[in-house]
Design a protein around this motif. Sequence first.
Motif, PDB file in Angstrom:
ATOM      1  N   LYS A  17      31.326  35.626  40.757  1.00 26.37           N
ATOM      2  CA  LYS A  17      31.630  36.293  39.496  1.00 26.37           C
ATOM      3  C   LYS A  17      31.530  35.239  38.414  1.00 26.37           C
ATOM      4  N   GLU A  18      30.613  35.457  37.463  1.00 33.02           N
ATOM      5  CA  GLU A  18      30.387  34.440  36.454  1.00 33.02           C
ATOM      6  C   GLU A  18      30.815  34.985  35.098  1.00 33.02           C
ATOM      7  N   ILE A  19      31.727  34.270  34.445  1.00 35.45           N
ATOM      8  CA  ILE A  19      32.224  34.711  33.141  1.00 35.45           C
ATOM      9  C   ILE A  19      31.737  33.740  32.079  1.00 35.45           C
ATOM     10  N   ILE A  78      30.960  39.259  31.585  1.00 34.68           N
ATOM     11  CA  ILE A  78      30.609  38.993  32.971  1.00 34.68           C
ATOM     12  C   ILE A  78      29.081  39.061  33.064  1.00 34.68           C
ATOM     13  N   SER A  96      25.401  37.953  38.716  1.00 35.86           N
ATOM     14  CA  SER A  96      25.204  36.713  39.451  1.00 35.86           C
ATOM     15  C   SER A  96      25.124  37.033  40.931  1.00 35.86           C
ATOM     16  N   LYS A 116      41.053  37.759  43.790  1.00 34.85           N
ATOM     17  CA  LYS A 116      39.780  37.039  43.740  1.00 34.85           C
ATOM     18  C   LYS A 116      39.128  36.984  45.130  1.00 34.85           C
ATOM     19  N   ASN A 174      29.436  45.761  34.431  1.00 33.33           N
ATOM     20  CA  ASN A 174      29.794  44.336  34.348  1.00 33.33           C
ATOM     21  C   ASN A 174      31.071  44.159  33.527  1.00 33.33           C
ATOM     22  N   ASN A 204      25.402  41.649  46.605  1.00 34.50           N
ATOM     23  CA  ASN A 204      26.606  41.450  45.796  1.00 34.50           C
ATOM     24  C   ASN A 204      26.547  42.478  44.675  1.00 34.50           C
ATOM     25  N   SER A 213      28.074  44.860  41.682  1.00 34.58           N
ATOM     26  CA  SER A 213      29.098  45.037  40.662  1.00 34.58           C
ATOM     27  C   SER A 213      28.873  46.400  40.014  1.00 34.58           C
ATOM     28  N   GLU A 257      38.704  48.157  42.183  1.00 37.68           N
ATOM     29  CA  GLU A 257      37.888  48.181  43.409  1.00 37.68           C
ATOM     30  C   GLU A 257      37.873  49.574  44.034  1.00 37.68           C
TER      31      GLU A 257
END
Lengths: 151, 151
Positions: free
Chosen positions: A144-146, A137, A140, B87, B104, B99, B101, B109
């Motif tokens: 969510k960028e994989i 991951i 970003s 998602k 990563n 945003n 996270s 959650e």
Amino acid sequence: MNSPTLARIFILRIGHRVFRDSRVTTHVCLTARALGAEGVIIADQEDKVVESTIRDVTNRFGGPFEVQSAEIQDADADLLVIVGSEKMPGEIFRIADWNISVTNQPMSEVAALAIFLDWFRQHSEFDREFSKAQVQIVPSKSGKEIQQLPR
Amino acid sequence: MNSPTLARIFILRIGHRVFRDSRVTTHVCLTARALGAEGVIIADQEDKVVESTIRDVTNRFGGPFEVQSAEIQDADADLLVIVGSEKMPGEIFRIADWNISVTNQPMSEVAALAIFLDWFRQHSEFDREFSKAQVQIVPSKSGKEIQQLPR
């Protein structure tokens, strides 16, 4: 014991009920993996769904990380963190070295485990490298960028 | 905005599915309450089970803390923390100021919310006083001890 940031930590999940607890136990496993534990042992109950979900995550995003259920094998651990599902049996309190409560309010064991690991590891989980990952991951701003990793 | 330790924080839970997500959403609510948020808003879906479980906790262990589902009323918040179930829709990333996270890696959650609130609140949740509690949990070496409070 290794230093807190290097200690090999396993989670023992007790009181797990198949189906009813599978999703919450999956959250326990994801939390343990992301925050630097080596694996989760689900006591007494076999749960192939949790095992395969987490095995799939580890195959894709890297490890090492293991989940065992029902049959407890050797776990080479410096620290065993016991998290219950419903009520914890009294004898656990007697055999544990530390009885830790995260706040003195009714609490999610997933949240309590997260905060315990974050503090115990001194936030070093953010530097953890996972090996043999197929994907990662990437931070970003817009989602969510994989990213696929080279083999 | 109030300072981080005083900010009024609400959680917006999106993508909640009744039954399937009720237990995990209950964990989201317990985490929010214990770690200093004012309440949780469950978007789109009415879930009376989660509402009554958390209302019972708040009646017994104190508040204020509120859960609203389906019909979103006014929430006097300094900060709205959005947590998804599956998602997250793309537009959420576009409207959010931050945003965030937590690691990563694939993550729970519940765990991510716990660590965010703990850090954002600068650990002040451990000093939080709850009002109108009927009972309280007293720190104990050998188990979970619940004490009745005078009326």
